[in-house]
Design a protein around this motif. Structure first.
Motif, mmCIF file in Angstrom:
data_model
loop_
_atom_site.group_PDB
_atom_site.id
_atom_site.type_symbol
_atom_site.label_atom_id
_atom_site.label_comp_id
_atom_site.label_asym_id
_atom_site.label_seq_id
_atom_site.Cartn_x
_atom_site.Cartn_y
_atom_site.Cartn_z
ATOM 1 N N GLU A 75 0.919 -1.136 -0.083
ATOM 2 C CA GLU A 75 0.029 -0.078 0.138
ATOM 3 C C GLU A 75 0.848 1.242 -0.035
ATOM 4 O OE1 GLU A 75 -2.312 -3.569 1.352
ATOM 5 O OE2 GLU A 75 -0.348 -2.529 2.188
ATOM 6 N N THR A 78 2.148 1.700 -3.492
ATOM 7 C CA THR A 78 0.983 2.202 -4.459
ATOM 8 C C THR A 78 0.940 3.595 -3.994
ATOM 9 O OG1 THR A 78 0.310 -0.020 -4.607
ATOM 10 C CG2 THR A 78 -1.295 1.774 -5.130
ATOM 11 N N ALA A 79 1.006 4.283 -2.868
ATOM 12 C CA ALA A 79 0.658 5.572 -2.704
ATOM 13 C C ALA A 79 1.698 6.293 -3.118
ATOM 14 C CB ALA A 79 0.453 5.774 -0.874
ATOM 15 N N VAL A 81 3.597 5.683 -5.932
ATOM 16 C CA VAL A 81 3.246 5.701 -7.432
ATOM 17 C C VAL A 81 2.148 6.558 -7.832
ATOM 18 C CG1 VAL A 81 2.528 4.082 -9.188
ATOM 19 C CG2 VAL A 81 4.210 3.339 -7.729
ATOM 20 N N ARG A 82 1.220 6.684 -6.920
ATOM 21 C CA ARG A 82 0.086 7.718 -7.180
ATOM 22 C C ARG A 82 0.414 8.958 -6.682
ATOM 23 N NH1 ARG A 82 -4.576 3.354 -5.568
ATOM 24 N NH2 ARG A 82 -4.149 2.223 -7.386
ATOM 25 N N TRP A 83 1.474 9.168 -5.829
ATOM 26 C CA TRP A 83 1.816 10.747 -5.291
ATOM 27 C C TRP A 83 2.170 11.663 -6.432
ATOM 28 C CZ3 TRP A 83 7.377 12.386 -3.972
ATOM 29 C CH2 TRP A 83 7.303 13.333 -2.904
ATOM 30 N N PRO A 84 1.279 12.835 -6.483
ATOM 31 C CA PRO A 84 1.239 13.839 -7.553
ATOM 32 C C PRO A 84 2.797 14.101 -7.917
ATOM 33 C CG PRO A 84 -0.424 14.368 -5.976
ATOM 34 C CD PRO A 84 0.265 13.294 -5.488
ATOM 35 N N HIS A 86 5.204 12.434 -8.233
ATOM 36 C CA HIS A 86 5.815 11.183 -8.846
ATOM 37 C C HIS A 86 5.098 10.946 -10.181
ATOM 38 C CE1 HIS A 86 5.942 6.875 -9.715
ATOM 39 N NE2 HIS A 86 7.329 7.217 -9.714
ATOM 40 N N VAL A 87 3.865 11.293 -10.206
ATOM 41 C CA VAL A 87 2.888 11.099 -11.427
ATOM 42 C C VAL A 87 3.457 12.208 -12.492
ATOM 43 C CG1 VAL A 87 0.518 11.652 -12.389
ATOM 44 C CG2 VAL A 87 1.001 10.133 -10.328
ATOM 45 N N ARG A 91 4.689 11.369 -16.168
ATOM 46 C CA ARG A 91 4.252 12.126 -17.381
ATOM 47 C C ARG A 91 5.234 12.719 -17.977
ATOM 48 N NH1 ARG A 91 -1.355 13.932 -14.467
ATOM 49 N NH2 ARG A 91 -2.507 11.844 -14.682
#
Length: 124
Positions: A75, A78-79, A81-84, A86-87, A91
């Motif tokens: 978890e 995963t958090a 990976v979804r952290w802004p 990092h996103v 991108r």
């Protein structure tokens, strides 16, 4: 291979999830900006919930760079990976190369043992 110092996170655990990212840049000239983005993320490492720690690494002559990160749970990874932030990095560079990942659990996390196993995966 170049390797950063250990960036400790706030979590501690003996049982840990170890994750490798291995980014193969299409152009070696992009490695500097990719490495800077990694260093920027690493600067916040000590505040990431569930992060035990991480190393950044690079093989400039082969156009590869990435991280070996250590987590207390799936978890927590995963958090991240979804952290802004990092996103944003993903991108920004998603068309600049190819990303390979590998992860495994260890029942007795130690820095030397984790790096030794990670380095074995990175030699392929």
């Amino acid at each position: 291979m170049l390797r950063s110092t250990w960036h400790p996170g706030p979590a501690t655990a003996t049982t840990a999830l170890i994750a490798i990212t291995d980014f193969h840049a299409h152009r070696r000239r992009d490695l500097l900006s990719i490495a800077q983005a990694g260093r920027d993320l690493a600067a916040s490492w000590s505040t990431l919930p569930g992060a035990i720690g991480m190393w950044l690494w690079a093989m400039p002559l082969s156009g590869r760079s990435g991280s070996v990160s250590v987590w207390e749970s799936e978890e927590a990874l995963t958090a991240f990976v979804r952290w802004p932030p990092h996103v944003q990095v993903v991108r920004r560079f998603h068309q600049s190369g190819t990303l390979h990942t590998h992860r495994w659990w260890t029942q007795e996390f130690t820095h030397p043992k984790a790096w030794k196993e990670a380095a074995t995966h990175l030699k392929t």
